[in-house]
Structures are given as structure tokens and as C-alpha cells.
Design a protein around this motif. Structure first.
Motif, PDB file in Angstrom:
ATOM      1  N   ALA A  17      11.242  73.867 -25.620  1.00  0.00           N
ATOM      2  CA  ALA A  17      10.194  74.957 -25.623  1.00  0.00           C
ATOM      3  C   ALA A  17       8.740  74.656 -24.721  1.00  0.00           C
ATOM      4  CB  ALA A  17       9.751  75.605 -26.685  1.00  0.00           C
ATOM      5  N   MET A  18       8.285  73.171 -24.434  1.00  0.00           N
ATOM      6  CA  MET A  18       7.092  72.699 -24.314  1.00  0.00           C
ATOM      7  C   MET A  18       7.207  72.721 -22.460  1.00  0.00           C
ATOM      8  SD  MET A  18       6.194  70.252 -27.853  1.00  0.00           S
ATOM      9  CE  MET A  18       5.816  69.029 -26.627  1.00  0.00           C
ATOM     10  N   MET A  19       8.260  71.605 -22.612  1.00  0.00           N
ATOM     11  CA  MET A  19       8.693  71.141 -20.849  1.00  0.00           C
ATOM     12  C   MET A  19       8.955  72.799 -20.367  1.00  0.00           C
ATOM     13  SD  MET A  19      12.289  70.114 -19.832  1.00  0.00           S
ATOM     14  CE  MET A  19      13.471  71.520 -19.522  1.00  0.00           C
ATOM     15  N   LEU A  20       9.825  73.746 -20.953  1.00  0.00           N
ATOM     16  CA  LEU A  20       9.999  74.975 -19.902  1.00  0.00           C
ATOM     17  C   LEU A  20       8.578  75.737 -19.840  1.00  0.00           C
ATOM     18  CD1 LEU A  20      11.598  77.163 -18.663  1.00  0.00           C
ATOM     19  CD2 LEU A  20      11.745  78.407 -20.879  1.00  0.00           C
ATOM     20  N   GLU A  21       7.915  75.811 -21.268  1.00  0.00           N
ATOM     21  CA  GLU A  21       6.170  76.506 -21.445  1.00  0.00           C
ATOM     22  C   GLU A  21       5.325  75.799 -20.246  1.00  0.00           C
ATOM     23  OE1 GLU A  21       2.582  76.992 -23.483  1.00  0.00           O
ATOM     24  OE2 GLU A  21       4.333  75.402 -24.363  1.00  0.00           O
ATOM     25  N   ASP A  22       5.916  73.947 -19.980  1.00  0.00           N
ATOM     26  CA  ASP A  22       4.400  73.530 -19.032  1.00  0.00           C
ATOM     27  C   ASP A  22       5.673  74.154 -17.366  1.00  0.00           C
ATOM     28  OD1 ASP A  22       3.259  72.701 -20.057  1.00  0.00           O
ATOM     29  OD2 ASP A  22       5.047  70.067 -20.025  1.00  0.00           O
ATOM     30  N   MET A  23       6.649  74.627 -17.047  1.00  0.00           N
ATOM     31  CA  MET A  23       7.752  74.842 -16.019  1.00  0.00           C
ATOM     32  C   MET A  23       6.684  75.761 -15.416  1.00  0.00           C
ATOM     33  SD  MET A  23      11.500  73.699 -16.282  1.00  0.00           S
ATOM     34  CE  MET A  23      11.644  72.289 -16.603  1.00  0.00           C
ATOM     35  N   LEU A  24       6.413  76.967 -16.022  1.00  0.00           N
ATOM     36  CA  LEU A  24       6.085  78.327 -16.314  1.00  0.00           C
ATOM     37  C   LEU A  24       4.679  78.259 -16.131  1.00  0.00           C
ATOM     38  CD1 LEU A  24       8.353  80.272 -18.937  1.00  0.00           C
ATOM     39  CD2 LEU A  24       8.568  80.688 -16.338  1.00  0.00           C
ATOM     40  N   ASP A  25       3.823  77.380 -16.480  1.00  0.00           N
ATOM     41  CA  ASP A  25       2.550  76.968 -15.955  1.00  0.00           C
ATOM     42  C   ASP A  25       3.016  76.500 -14.884  1.00  0.00           C
ATOM     43  OD1 ASP A  25      -0.253  77.589 -17.356  1.00  0.00           O
ATOM     44  OD2 ASP A  25      -0.561  75.700 -16.424  1.00  0.00           O
ATOM     45  N   ASP A  26       3.348  75.512 -14.245  1.00  0.00           N
ATOM     46  CA  ASP A  26       2.933  75.141 -12.919  1.00  0.00           C
ATOM     47  C   ASP A  26       4.120  76.296 -11.832  1.00  0.00           C
ATOM     48  OD1 ASP A  26       2.264  73.263 -14.353  1.00  0.00           O
ATOM     49  OD2 ASP A  26       4.346  71.640 -13.421  1.00  0.00           O
ATOM     50  N   LEU A  27       4.565  77.032 -12.455  1.00  0.00           N
ATOM     51  CA  LEU A  27       4.694  77.928 -10.980  1.00  0.00           C
ATOM     52  C   LEU A  27       4.046  78.941 -10.963  1.00  0.00           C
ATOM     53  CD1 LEU A  27       9.017  77.833 -12.136  1.00  0.00           C
ATOM     54  CD2 LEU A  27       7.642  77.549 -10.252  1.00  0.00           C
ATOM     55  N   GLY A  28       2.873  79.443 -11.882  1.00  0.00           N
ATOM     56  CA  GLY A  28       1.943  80.548 -11.804  1.00  0.00           C
ATOM     57  C   GLY A  28       2.538  81.544 -13.150  1.00  0.00           C
ATOM     58  N   TYR A  29       3.196  81.417 -13.885  1.00  0.00           N
ATOM     59  CA  TYR A  29       3.616  82.674 -15.259  1.00  0.00           C
ATOM     60  C   TYR A  29       2.950  82.274 -16.591  1.00  0.00           C
ATOM     61  CZ  TYR A  29       7.381  83.294 -12.355  1.00  0.00           C
ATOM     62  OH  TYR A  29       8.641  83.792 -11.199  1.00  0.00           O
ATOM     63  N   GLN A  30       2.490  83.505 -17.469  1.00  0.00           N
ATOM     64  CA  GLN A  30       1.778  83.344 -18.170  1.00  0.00           C
ATOM     65  C   GLN A  30       2.848  82.903 -19.327  1.00  0.00           C
ATOM     66  OE1 GLN A  30      -1.396  85.752 -18.861  1.00  0.00           O
ATOM     67  NE2 GLN A  30      -1.400  85.649 -21.772  1.00  0.00           N
ATOM     68  N   VAL A  31       3.358  82.148 -20.105  1.00  0.00           N
ATOM     69  CA  VAL A  31       3.409  82.166 -21.761  1.00  0.00           C
ATOM     70  C   VAL A  31       3.421  82.602 -22.795  1.00  0.00           C
ATOM     71  CG1 VAL A  31       5.178  80.421 -22.946  1.00  0.00           C
ATOM     72  CG2 VAL A  31       4.856  80.096 -20.065  1.00  0.00           C
ATOM     73  N   VAL A  32       4.137  83.888 -23.256  1.00  0.00           N
ATOM     74  CA  VAL A  32       4.215  84.409 -24.356  1.00  0.00           C
ATOM     75  C   VAL A  32       4.746  83.449 -25.503  1.00  0.00           C
ATOM     76  CG1 VAL A  32       4.200  86.603 -25.995  1.00  0.00           C
ATOM     77  CG2 VAL A  32       3.470  86.287 -23.895  1.00  0.00           C
ATOM     78  N   GLY A  33       4.653  83.083 -27.074  1.00  0.00           N
ATOM     79  CA  GLY A  33       4.766  82.354 -27.327  1.00  0.00           C
ATOM     80  C   GLY A  33       4.821  80.602 -27.616  1.00  0.00           C
ATOM     81  N   PRO A  34       5.673  80.094 -27.134  1.00  0.00           N
ATOM     82  CA  PRO A  34       7.372  80.297 -27.319  1.00  0.00           C
ATOM     83  C   PRO A  34       7.374  80.654 -29.193  1.00  0.00           C
ATOM     84  CG  PRO A  34       6.310  77.752 -27.488  1.00  0.00           C
ATOM     85  CD  PRO A  34       5.461  78.205 -26.809  1.00  0.00           C
ATOM     86  N   ALA A  35       8.459  81.046 -29.073  1.00  0.00           N
ATOM     87  CA  ALA A  35       8.935  81.962 -30.293  1.00  0.00           C
ATOM     88  C   ALA A  35      10.343  80.307 -30.650  1.00  0.00           C
ATOM     89  CB  ALA A  35       9.291  82.439 -30.488  1.00  0.00           C
ATOM     90  N   GLY A  36      10.022  80.495 -31.964  1.00  0.00           N
ATOM     91  CA  GLY A  36      11.365  78.536 -32.547  1.00  0.00           C
ATOM     92  C   GLY A  36      12.045  79.817 -33.424  1.00  0.00           C
ATOM     93  N   SER A  37      11.952  80.697 -33.799  1.00  0.00           N
ATOM     94  CA  SER A  37      12.551  81.331 -34.939  1.00  0.00           C
ATOM     95  C   SER A  37      13.433  82.572 -34.570  1.00  0.00           C
ATOM     96  CB  SER A  37      12.352  81.255 -36.502  1.00  0.00           C
ATOM     97  OG  SER A  37      11.499  82.156 -36.259  1.00  0.00           O
ATOM     98  N   LEU A  38      14.446  83.305 -34.952  1.00  0.00           N
ATOM     99  CA  LEU A  38      14.212  85.123 -34.329  1.00  0.00           C
ATOM    100  C   LEU A  38      13.006  85.804 -35.006  1.00  0.00           C
ATOM    101  CD1 LEU A  38      16.767  86.626 -33.348  1.00  0.00           C
ATOM    102  CD2 LEU A  38      17.888  86.973 -35.560  1.00  0.00           C
TER     103      LEU A  38
END
Length: 118
Positions: A17-38
């Protein structure tokens, strides 16, 4: 400057989740979450303004993110299913959702989001 697109991230593995958050931030997206549970994912999917989502299909201990996907679909929010298992009965049931095979790179995420969002 245009507003950044909001991406819900759902993954039970904090490092992923943290890796994906960094990737999205680098690509210019705003991350909501991340959520770890249903439950957390359902709450965010219901209450937040979202442009799209990246959902880990398997949230551990036999829990899948299918209810989140169905809620997003009902709201008209496109989503990608991140999975290391490839297409299966669960992904087929969710129909038009894109697949983001694990492990993925920043360029994989960028291409999948561009394909989904146009």
C-alpha cells in the motif's frame, strides 16, 4: 494547475500500500486511504469523492474486496483489481474491471490508469 485525480487504494499489505501510494503520488494522483481492511475500504468507497480505485482482490483471511468493487460500480467509479493470481472466477464476475498483475511497476500503474481513465 488542474486538480489531482483521487484514487482509493485498498491493500491489506502495508508495504504494498505504501509503495503504491508513493507511485501514485509520483504520477500526480491524490491517494485516498490506503485502506487495509474491508470495513475501512467500504467506508471510504461510500463517503469519499473518487475518480477511480485500485483494489487488492484478496484482503487476507479469506476476505475479498468484491463488496467494495460492487459499491464502486454502483457509484460509477472505475477500478482496477490488483492481484497476483491473474484472471479467475472472482475477477471474471466483476466484469469490466481492469487487472493490475502483481508485482507491478510505476509504469504498469501509469499505463493501467491511463487505459482506464482515458
Amino acid at each position: 494547475m488542474s486538480e489531482r485525480k483521487r484514487v482509493l487504494v485498498v491493500d491489506d499489505e502495508m508495504l504494498v500500500a505504501m509503495m503504491l501510494e508513493d507511485m501514485l503520488d509520483d504520477l500526480g494522483y491524490q491517494v485516498v486511504g490506503p485502506a487495509g481492511s474491508l470495513k475501512q475500504a467500504m467506508d471510504l468507497a461510500e463517503s469519499e469523492t473518487l475518480d477511480c480505485a485500485i483494489l487488492d482482490l484478496n484482503l487476507g483471511q479469506g476476505v475479498v474486496s468484491t463488496p467494495v468493487a460492487e459499491l464502486l460500480r454502483a457509484r460509477g467509479v472505475p477500478f482496477l483489481l490488483a492481484t497476483g493470481y491473474g484472471a479467475n472466477a472472482e475477477t471474471d464476475r466483476l466484469g469490466h474491471a481492469g487487472l493490475l498483475p502483481k508485482p507491478f511497476s510505476t509504469s504498469d500503474v501509469e499505463a493501467a490508469l491511463k487505459s482506464m481513465l482515458g
